[in-house]
Design an enzyme around this catalytic site. Structure first.
Site, PDB file in Angstrom:
ATOM      1  N   LYS A  55       0.799  -1.225   0.000  1.00 38.87           N
ATOM      2  CA  LYS A  55       0.000   0.000   0.000  1.00 38.87           C
ATOM      3  C   LYS A  55       0.835   1.280   0.000  1.00 38.87           C
ATOM      4  O   LYS A  55       0.358   2.346  -0.388  1.00 38.87           O
ATOM      5  CB  LYS A  55      -0.955  -0.003   1.196  1.00 38.87           C
ATOM      6  CG  LYS A  55      -2.105  -0.990   1.026  1.00 38.87           C
ATOM      7  CD  LYS A  55      -3.413  -0.286   1.009  1.00 38.87           C
ATOM      8  CE  LYS A  55      -4.615  -1.153   0.681  1.00 38.87           C
ATOM      9  NZ  LYS A  55      -4.619  -2.515   1.182  1.00 38.87           N
ATOM     10  N   SER A 308       0.537  -9.987  -0.912  1.00 40.03           N
ATOM     11  CA  SER A 308       0.357  -8.542  -0.804  1.00 40.03           C
ATOM     12  C   SER A 308       0.793  -7.927   0.521  1.00 40.03           C
ATOM     13  O   SER A 308       0.985  -6.714   0.593  1.00 40.03           O
ATOM     14  CB  SER A 308      -1.110  -8.198  -1.069  1.00 40.03           C
ATOM     15  OG  SER A 308      -1.957  -9.030  -0.300  1.00 40.03           O
TER      16      SER A 308
HETATM   17  C1  LIG Z   1      -5.420  -3.443   0.699  1.00 41.97           C
HETATM   18  C2  LIG Z   1      -4.923  -4.827   0.591  1.00 41.97           C
HETATM   19  C3  LIG Z   1      -5.368  -5.695  -0.428  1.00 41.97           C
HETATM   20  C4  LIG Z   1      -6.443  -5.313  -1.433  1.00 41.97           C
HETATM   21  O1  LIG Z   1      -6.140  -4.170  -2.189  1.00 41.97           O
HETATM   22  P1  LIG Z   1      -7.311  -3.356  -2.939  1.00 41.97           P
HETATM   23  O2  LIG Z   1      -6.622  -2.290  -3.685  1.00 41.97           O
HETATM   24  O3  LIG Z   1      -8.241  -2.829  -1.888  1.00 41.97           O
HETATM   25  O4  LIG Z   1      -8.019  -4.345  -3.815  1.00 41.97           O
HETATM   26  C5  LIG Z   1      -4.788  -6.946  -0.492  1.00 41.97           C
HETATM   27  N1  LIG Z   1      -3.869  -7.359   0.401  1.00 41.97           N
HETATM   28  C6  LIG Z   1      -3.415  -6.564   1.385  1.00 41.97           C
HETATM   29  C7  LIG Z   1      -2.380  -7.087   2.319  1.00 41.97           C
HETATM   30  C8  LIG Z   1      -3.924  -5.277   1.516  1.00 41.97           C
HETATM   31  O5  LIG Z   1      -3.477  -4.489   2.514  1.00 41.97           O
END
Ligand SMILES: *Cc1c(COP(=O)(O)O)cnc(C)c1O
Length: 337
Positions: A55, A308
């Protein structure tokens, strides 16, 4: 037809702006997962990104666009944790005051992490929408700038830099599997990928407990879903009734969206830990969960799975990965505080 909100040029511009603030994370072969699925699987390790999730890419790109006056008045955001942490981190680096509004569902470890970065925390309401009302008030009354978690072209373009990095490290993937909530991550990755490697499929994965984008795609317009506690807490929250950017990006660029259960997410977290030695939070494990369950049809060749983030309470993580076979559905009480 008006163009989509984000294209490859926006992503390239984001890359050159944020280059010195973020890490080009590794793309690493996943031996066990490849053997178990018969695919050539690669993991994109955003678990190693600054602040422990991707993010920071989008938040940094958004904040680098502020005017000097906007910087002085500060930024505000609503977050289930990782976005707030990213905004706090970027704000501290750029010398910008930041207020982070969040709901009571957000785990305590995430709140402390944001406080430690120097941002002011404001707990408001039992869901992300109610926290959003408080953020809107600060924008209205104190002229602060809202940094949205996903529905903003600069945020989306920042997340899309993951797609550029994947392309540099593996020019012709057959598929990229991406965790999906509001769609900023997958929207940006798809905008980059469809321009650079148009034959690659881009597939979103989300939890079956409160799949807002999935339901919205089915309905043909943004719909609200009940927000439920889930191991994938970073995927919680809606896409916003006034969604302007990500809904259309996802509808037009994403090839498929699949759902996984709580038990499947827990199993995937354990599998990633045991086979690759990596700690992932629930939201980050959904792609591996979808692969392990064969939920995505017609996969072949080189498949990239985006991990992510890694921001999960350590004790909770140990509990999840040691309780094999049981279904550790989270309770709101345990996760808040
Ligand atoms: C925010 C987030 C997501 C999803 O991202 P979006 O842009 O809201 O679809 C996935 N994995 C993690 C760890 C996140 O913090």
């Amino acid at each position: 037809m008006t163009p989509l909100s984000v294209d490859i040029d926006d992503v390239r511009e984001a890359r050159s702006l944020i280059r010195n603030e973020i890490r080009h994370t590794p793309l690493t072969p996943a031996g066990a997962l490849s053997a178990d699925t018969g695919l050539e699987v690669f993991l994109k390790l955003e678990t190693l990104q600054e602040t422990g999730s991707f993010k920071v890419r989008g938040a940094t790109n958004r904040m680098l666009r502020l005017s000097p006056a906007e910087r002085r008045r500060g930024v505000v955001t609503v977050s289930t944790g990782n976005h707030g942490r990213a905004v706090a981190h970027a704000a501290a680096r750029l010398g910008i005051p930041a207020v982070v509004c969040m709901s009571t569902l957000v785990p305590g470890n995430k709140i402390q992490a944001i406080e430690a970065l120097g941002a002011e925390i404001r707990i408001a309401g039992d869901n992300q929408d109610e926290a959003g009302h408080e953020a809107a008030r600060l924008v209205e009354e104190q002229a602060m700038t809202l940094v949205p978690p996903f529905d903003d072209p600069h945020v989306i373009a920042g997340q899309g830099t993951i797609g550029l990095e994947i392309h540099e490290d593996l020019p012709e993937p057959d598929a990229i599997i991406v965790p999906l909530s509001g769609g900023g991550l997958i929207g940006g990755v798809a905008a980059a990928t469809k321009a650079l490697a148009p034959r690659a499929r881009v597939i979103g994965v989300t939890m079956d407990r409160g799949a807002a984008m999935f339901e919205s795609l089915k309905a043909g317009h943004p719909v609200e879903v009940e927000e439920l506690p889930t191991l994938a807490d970073s995927l919680g929250g809606g896409i916003g009734p006034d969604n302007r950017h990500t809904f259309r990006l996802v509808r037009e660029l994403v090839d498929d969206v699949v759902l996984v259960s709580e038990a499947e997410i827990a199993a995937a977290m354990g599998y990633i830990f045991r086979t690759a030695g990596l700690v992932t939070e629930g939201a980050a494990a959904v792609g591996v969960a979808a692969l392990m369950t064969g939920r995505i049809s017609d996969l072949a060749g080189a498949v990239v799975v985006v991990l992510s983030g890694r921001n999960v309470d350590p004790d909770r993580f140990i509990e999840i990965v040691t309780r094999a076979g049981e279904v550790p559905v989270p309770s709101p009480r345990r996760d808040s505080g």
